[in-house]
Scaffold this active site. Structure first.
Site, PDB file in Angstrom:
ATOM      1  N   ARG A 172       0.882  -1.274  -0.111  1.00 54.95           N
ATOM      2  CA  ARG A 172      -0.101  -0.176   0.018  1.00 54.95           C
ATOM      3  C   ARG A 172       0.940   1.325   0.168  1.00 54.95           C
ATOM      4  O   ARG A 172       0.480   2.244  -0.722  1.00 54.95           O
ATOM      5  CB  ARG A 172      -0.984   0.060   1.157  1.00 54.95           C
ATOM      6  CG  ARG A 172      -1.806   1.300   1.315  1.00 54.95           C
ATOM      7  CD  ARG A 172      -2.881   1.281   2.292  1.00 54.95           C
ATOM      8  NE  ARG A 172      -2.943   0.384   3.298  1.00 54.95           N
ATOM      9  CZ  ARG A 172      -2.164   0.516   4.439  1.00 54.95           C
ATOM     10  NH1 ARG A 172      -1.347   1.541   4.485  1.00 54.95           N
ATOM     11  NH2 ARG A 172      -2.220  -0.421   5.308  1.00 54.95           N
TER      12      ARG A 172
ATOM     13  N   TYR B 270     -16.919  17.731 -14.128  1.00 60.91           N
ATOM     14  CA  TYR B 270     -17.152  16.593 -14.317  1.00 60.91           C
ATOM     15  C   TYR B 270     -18.430  16.040 -13.130  1.00 60.91           C
ATOM     16  O   TYR B 270     -18.241  16.884 -12.105  1.00 60.91           O
ATOM     17  CB  TYR B 270     -16.027  15.586 -13.884  1.00 60.91           C
ATOM     18  CG  TYR B 270     -16.182  14.099 -13.966  1.00 60.91           C
ATOM     19  CD1 TYR B 270     -16.492  13.453 -14.892  1.00 60.91           C
ATOM     20  CD2 TYR B 270     -16.032  13.438 -12.689  1.00 60.91           C
ATOM     21  CE1 TYR B 270     -16.662  12.134 -15.119  1.00 60.91           C
ATOM     22  CE2 TYR B 270     -16.300  12.245 -12.627  1.00 60.91           C
ATOM     23  CZ  TYR B 270     -16.479  11.299 -13.784  1.00 60.91           C
ATOM     24  OH  TYR B 270     -16.993  10.044 -13.777  1.00 60.91           O
TER      25      TYR B 270
ATOM     26  N   ASP C 180      -7.878  19.878 -12.862  1.00 57.97           N
ATOM     27  CA  ASP C 180      -8.390  18.287 -13.527  1.00 57.97           C
ATOM     28  C   ASP C 180      -7.994  18.770 -14.959  1.00 57.97           C
ATOM     29  O   ASP C 180      -8.470  19.287 -15.783  1.00 57.97           O
ATOM     30  CB  ASP C 180      -9.802  18.216 -13.473  1.00 57.97           C
ATOM     31  CG  ASP C 180     -10.098  16.957 -13.829  1.00 57.97           C
ATOM     32  OD1 ASP C 180      -9.510  16.428 -14.650  1.00 57.97           O
ATOM     33  OD2 ASP C 180     -10.935  16.453 -13.295  1.00 57.97           O
TER      34      ASP C 180
ATOM     35  N   LYS D  32      -8.933   7.599 -19.059  1.00 60.60           N
ATOM     36  CA  LYS D  32      -9.296   8.334 -20.054  1.00 60.60           C
ATOM     37  C   LYS D  32      -8.117   8.415 -20.882  1.00 60.60           C
ATOM     38  O   LYS D  32      -7.509   7.300 -21.230  1.00 60.60           O
ATOM     39  CB  LYS D  32      -9.767   9.785 -19.808  1.00 60.60           C
ATOM     40  CG  LYS D  32     -10.888   9.984 -18.609  1.00 60.60           C
ATOM     41  CD  LYS D  32     -11.964   9.264 -18.842  1.00 60.60           C
ATOM     42  CE  LYS D  32     -12.960   8.951 -17.577  1.00 60.60           C
ATOM     43  NZ  LYS D  32     -13.234  10.232 -16.734  1.00 60.60           N
TER      44      LYS D  32
HETATM   45  C1  LIG Z   1     -13.405  10.404 -15.549  1.00 61.37           C
HETATM   46  C2  LIG Z   1     -13.444  11.687 -14.851  1.00 61.37           C
HETATM   47  C3  LIG Z   1     -12.658  11.793 -13.475  1.00 61.37           C
HETATM   48  C4  LIG Z   1     -13.124  10.743 -12.588  1.00 61.37           C
HETATM   49  O1  LIG Z   1     -12.245   9.801 -12.883  1.00 61.37           O
HETATM   50  P1  LIG Z   1     -12.542   8.131 -12.625  1.00 61.37           P
HETATM   51  O2  LIG Z   1     -11.230   7.427 -13.296  1.00 61.37           O
HETATM   52  O3  LIG Z   1     -13.677   7.786 -13.434  1.00 61.37           O
HETATM   53  O4  LIG Z   1     -12.733   7.872 -11.154  1.00 61.37           O
HETATM   54  C5  LIG Z   1     -12.584  12.938 -13.098  1.00 61.37           C
HETATM   55  N1  LIG Z   1     -12.516  14.164 -13.792  1.00 61.37           N
HETATM   56  C6  LIG Z   1     -12.900  14.237 -15.162  1.00 61.37           C
HETATM   57  C7  LIG Z   1     -12.568  15.426 -15.935  1.00 61.37           C
HETATM   58  C8  LIG Z   1     -13.156  12.915 -15.638  1.00 61.37           C
HETATM   59  O5  LIG Z   1     -13.703  12.677 -17.208  1.00 61.37           O
END
Ligand SMILES: *Cc1c(COP(=O)(O)O)cnc(C)c1O
Length: 384
Positions: free
Chosen positions: A51, A103, A175, A200
């Site tokens: 961890r 998001y 983000d 993504k």
């Molecule tokens: C998908 C997404 C998240 C969350 O990420 P996960 O890997 O699904 O937990 C946060 N911010 C944006 C812009 C996203 O597209």
């Protein structure tokens, strides 16, 4: 490999990666272990328990730090786990200023989880960063922005937010999921923490859920590493390895995502049944100049509305596409189509959703890297 000496395409492939010292394996092994043998209590090779540290994860953390022009990277089991870790820097009574077009899962964790711990979130329009100033008070600790935003592809000026954050001693979190490090490096413009859903574009193949944070401050890294280890939302080594493999082709994939995105945006804009097209590459996009300043190209994400602005009309298109698969998520090699009102942003109340500009017929595309002629033909037959 030497830190920032090479260009991005080289760093994406080599940064942080060394041949395995025991075998010479060119690819980082998946260290599928939960613990490490110690010679005597406390005498070990730097690894005690998985961890806390894992060699596969350490390689990815260094690689991500490198490609985001940062010093430190931390990996998490998902993008939301990374968001959760950052929010845990806050204390009851603290306030956060958040871009209102973001998001849906981020909106949900702030309003439904962290609001219960006495943290206050102000959701505001950040397309003009000066709006931020009106919400700053003695309790403000953090500014949270997403750019380009999801799903309206608004652009937030990171440099302007960074200036305001510095003036008031606030932490600026960006983000960077939509842009990826190929298009934009928020730390270069004054962000303190960059967040990724590596699910993504970084992973890029829709086969892994993963999150990451990148920063320059040793103090922030220490706090966030403490939270990572204490709260335990770490990724498994196999998932880490998938992201490590994914980023090696980020530049090649992104180049094609951008090319295909441009062609689809122009096609939609000329279509008689389409009302608005949201894509940052259009010269009349309200913040196109800012996008040009902080991004290297405009990416493969775009949204559009129909002249018949109804959920039914949107559903009709969603049902008919064959190459664009109806699915949540984005950033993979395959094209996806989604309906924010009923899918990713379904947790936002309708009134607020409409007020934020997410109308009923809004359709979001994650344009993949298939042949562009096939993608256009698919949209043509679906929109009619
Ligand atoms: C998908 C997404 C998240 C969350 O990420 P996960 O890997 O699904 O937990 C946060 N911010 C944006 C812009 C996203 O597209």
């Amino acid at each position: 490999m030497d830190n920032q000496k090479h260009k991005l395409a080289t760093r994406l492939i080599h940064a942080g990666v060394e041949p395995d010292p025991t075998t010479g394996a060119i690819m980082t092994p998946i260290y599928q272990t939960s613990t490490y043998v110690q010679e005597a209590p406390g005498v070990h090779k730097g690894y005690e328990y998985a961890r806390t540290q894992n060699p596969t994860r350490a390689v990815l953390q260094n690689a991500l730090a490198n490609i985001e022009n940062g010093k430190y990277g931390l990996c998490f089991g998902s993008g939301m786990a990374a968001t959760d870790a950052v929010a845990k820097l806050l204390m009851p009574g603290d306030e956060v200023i958040v871009a209102n077009d973001l998001y849906g899962g981020t909106y949900r964790i702030f309003t439904k989880v962290f609001a219960n711990y006495g943290i206050k979130f102000h959701f505001i329009d950040m397309s003009n960063p000066e709006n931020i100033r009106g919400y700053i008070n003695d309790h403000t600790k953090m500014i949270w922005a997403e750019t380009p935003t999801n799903p309206l592809l608004n652009i937030v000026d990171i440099e302007a937010c960074g200036t305001i954050a510095k003036e008031h001693g606030l932490i600026l979190v960006v983000d960077n999921t939509f842009a990826s490090p190929y298009l934009q490096n928020p730390l270069d413009w004054g962000a303190d923490i960059v967040l990724h859903s590596a699910t993504k574009y970084l992973g890029g193949h829709s086969d892994v859920v993963h999150g990451a944070l990148i920063m320059n401050s040793a103090e922030l890294e220490e706090k966030l590493r403490f939270i990572q280890n204490s709260c335990g939302a770490v990724p498994g080594p196999h998932d880490v390895w998938l992201v490590l493999r994914g980023i090696k082709t980020l530049h090649v994939r992104m180049q094609r995502h951008c090319e295909n995105g441009r062609t689809v945006a122009e096609f939609l804009r000329a279509h008689p049944k389409v009302d608005k097209v949201y894509w940052t590459g259009f010269e009349d996009h309200p913040n196109h100049q800012v996008a040009k300043k902080q991004m290297r190209d405009f990416g493969g994400m775009l949204s559009f509305t129909l002249k018949d602005d109804s959920i039914d009309a949107a559903n009709d298109v969603l049902r008919k596409t064959q190459l664009f698969s109806l699915a949540e998520s984005l950033g993979g090699v395959e094209s996806l189509i989604g309906h924010p009102a009923t899918m990713t942003h379904g947790s936002i109340p309708r009134e607020q959703r409409i007020a934020n500009g997410l109308s009923d017929s809004l359709i979001r595309l994650s344009v993949g890297i298939e042949d562009i002629d096939d993608l256009i033909a698919d949209l043509k037959q679906a929109i009619g």
